[in-house]
Design an enzyme around this catalytic site. Sequence first.
Site, PDB file in Angstrom:
ATOM      1  N   ASP A   9      67.025  52.506 -11.174  1.00 45.48           N
ATOM      2  CA  ASP A   9      68.078  53.405 -10.695  1.00 45.48           C
ATOM      3  C   ASP A   9      69.047  52.620  -9.837  1.00 45.48           C
ATOM      4  OD1 ASP A   9      67.060  53.516  -7.822  1.00 45.48           O
ATOM      5  OD2 ASP A   9      65.306  54.265  -8.901  1.00 45.48           O
TER       6      ASP A   9
ATOM      7  N   GLU B 221      57.872  26.664 -33.210  1.00 41.90           N
ATOM      8  CA  GLU B 221      58.231  27.737 -32.262  1.00 41.90           C
ATOM      9  C   GLU B 221      58.871  27.149 -31.005  1.00 41.90           C
ATOM     10  OE1 GLU B 221      54.917  31.230 -33.142  1.00 41.90           O
ATOM     11  OE2 GLU B 221      54.302  29.463 -31.991  1.00 41.90           O
TER      12      GLU B 221
END
Length: 736
Positions: free
Chosen positions: A534, A614
């Site tokens: 928030d 990777e």
Amino acid sequence: MGIIINQNVFTLHTDNSTYQMKVDDKGILLHTYYGQRTDETDYSYLITIADRGFSGNIPQSGDERGYSLDTLPQEFPVWGGGDFRVNCLQADLGTGVNDCLLVFDSYKTYHGKYALEGLPAMFASGEDRVDTLEILLKDYYEEFYVRLLYGVFEADDVITRAVVLENKSQKDISFNRIMSTCLDINNSGWDMIHFYGRHAQERQTERTALFHGITELRSTRGASSHQHNPFVILAEKNTNEETGCCYGVSLLYSGGFHMQAEVDQTFQTRLVMGIDDSDFFWRLKPGGKFTAPEVCMSYSSTGLSGLSRNYHNAIFKHLIRSTWKEKQRPVLVNNWEATYFDFNAKKILSIAEEAASLGLDMLVLDDGWFGKRDTDFSGLGDWYVNEEKLGCSLEELVHKINDIGLMFGIWFEPEMISEDSKLYREHPDWAMVVPGREPVRARSQLVLDMTREDVQEYIKERLFSVLDSANIQYVKWDMNRSIAAAYSAKLPGGQQGEMRHRYVLGLYSVLEALLERYPDLLLEGCSGGGGRFDAGMLYYSPQIWCSDNTDAVERLRIQYGTSFAYPMSTVSAHVSVCPNHQNGRVTPLKTRGICAMQGTFGYELDLSKMTEEEKSIVRNQVKSFKEHYRLFQFGNYYRIVSPVENHDVTVWEYADKNGKEACLAAVFTDLYGNAISHIVKFRGLCPEGKYKLFRDGEFEGEYTGAALMQGGILLPVPKEDYDSFQFYVCLEEDEG
Ligand code: DGJ
């Protein structure tokens, strides 16, 4: 100055919006306009005065039966006085019943922005075109005052509001509801866009038509919550990303909240928002004051995209205080999904070594380094390094990590306590448990009574002691349960209704002390992922862990919803392992990287277990993120294809504010045989500019900005599940 006062009419202008109020001849503060920038005409001529029957008439209305607060648009409607719609205040001013009638008293204006004691608030810097208007209302009978605060941020098209209640009477005053804002609109037919969810599914986007009656959103959980977000949009039916009108209301508060939108009998719409009032009660002694949290409101006539940019810019410039705001955030690796509780210093160092060799900047040690904490049943509160588990002191570990070339960050969950902890054995009364009853547990833990000064002091002492013991540059502040039985042994029986708000004030005061002592600390908010994402938390932490769901595909929807209100630089997002730990999905590493680069980028897996192929992908991802970092952090963000409306592909873009460069990402979420091609259009470029277009780093061709924006580009056909592509354009003269 953005505030123009013409006798009894107050007009607030931002560059593209106007907000207006008027004190009428009865002393009532009416709301007369909020919308596209206009002039200072007194817009009260649009108000209809008519007797609707059964609506109350205040004493000042005399024989005018058409004059009723029940139908008038107002700035701060209260319970009492015959307005039966949702209101901002239900107060007992000493009469034994909730009843209040507010009339205008006085006003003042000043350059700059008001501040709020103990609460987050947007701020202005010296040069900013920001002004404050304070309007004081008074109860018609009692010495009870309501101070309405307005912050006008002209350049950013946002207006903030806050409310201070002041008891200047000789009586105790109490209230069981205080909302921070009211937005009265003189028509109906609005859609509400809101962001609902659950743990690991935060901020899902829903658009729904308001109906006659009350639509409400609420968190009763003591935190802003995974379930609802304290940000809401009202949009006209035809409003889309690029066109149409909409309003945003964001509450700067991290506790429970309440939002109601009511369409009334005369087809007017009212939206109120503030602290959750389901279990709220507050007593104000004579001389006492109460400050309600701030809201930040914005109006856009350039669709949802324009509204989001208003919020992104305003939050970035006027809410985030951290010294990390302008600095390049570290690309970090967090060990949570790599090890969970099962680690020692050797394991952590093996991840750190790999991270450094791949170009990452920081290692974050997550849950499990303290007390007796090998599962989530114990240890919370005992913020003492478990050297036996680590195999060395924290200082030694951090030294080694720094020597490898990485910064170091650490996890805390300061608001919590485990019953199996030294802290609980010493201070059982510090946990919130209703006397004579069994505790309500969640994740097998209890919540500390953050309203108590001794609890706050303990947390600060422990945090400071750990942070002083080693070179720590980042803290992840977690909170892993909701507050069920809110109780404080320190509050008298009749005041337990104050508990939840006092908890939030206690939290804010500890965060404030932390940042005061360590101004350069990078604080990352977290609450089981994004359960406390928030605007209140962004005042303290410039980034927040967006969700415990690290699946790249589900993150598309979570990050999409988050982007409406919050700048993407605040959205912490990590690449994790496959099959994904939350849903078992397998996605290409490339796609996981592209999705995590939508926010503040990092990894959350055991890098030491990766294959050479990777690792080479990771190395390139980190390099690419760093190369385009300024674009991601400071550029304009565009939602191009929505994951909610389109199930084939999701597309977003970052464009430099001057249109010099842009990065567009496309992630495919479905595959077809004999697939058709998708065309997507860039935004935010200079039409006459000549751009070079690169796809995944490879040069593709030269196009004008007009071609890229009006014609668009063809997306390649995906070759595997969840394939993705990243396009980069830059003006030819700026290349390199
Ligand atoms: C919840 C957080 O969201 C996770 O990232 C992790 O830190 C765990 N808590 C640790 O308990």
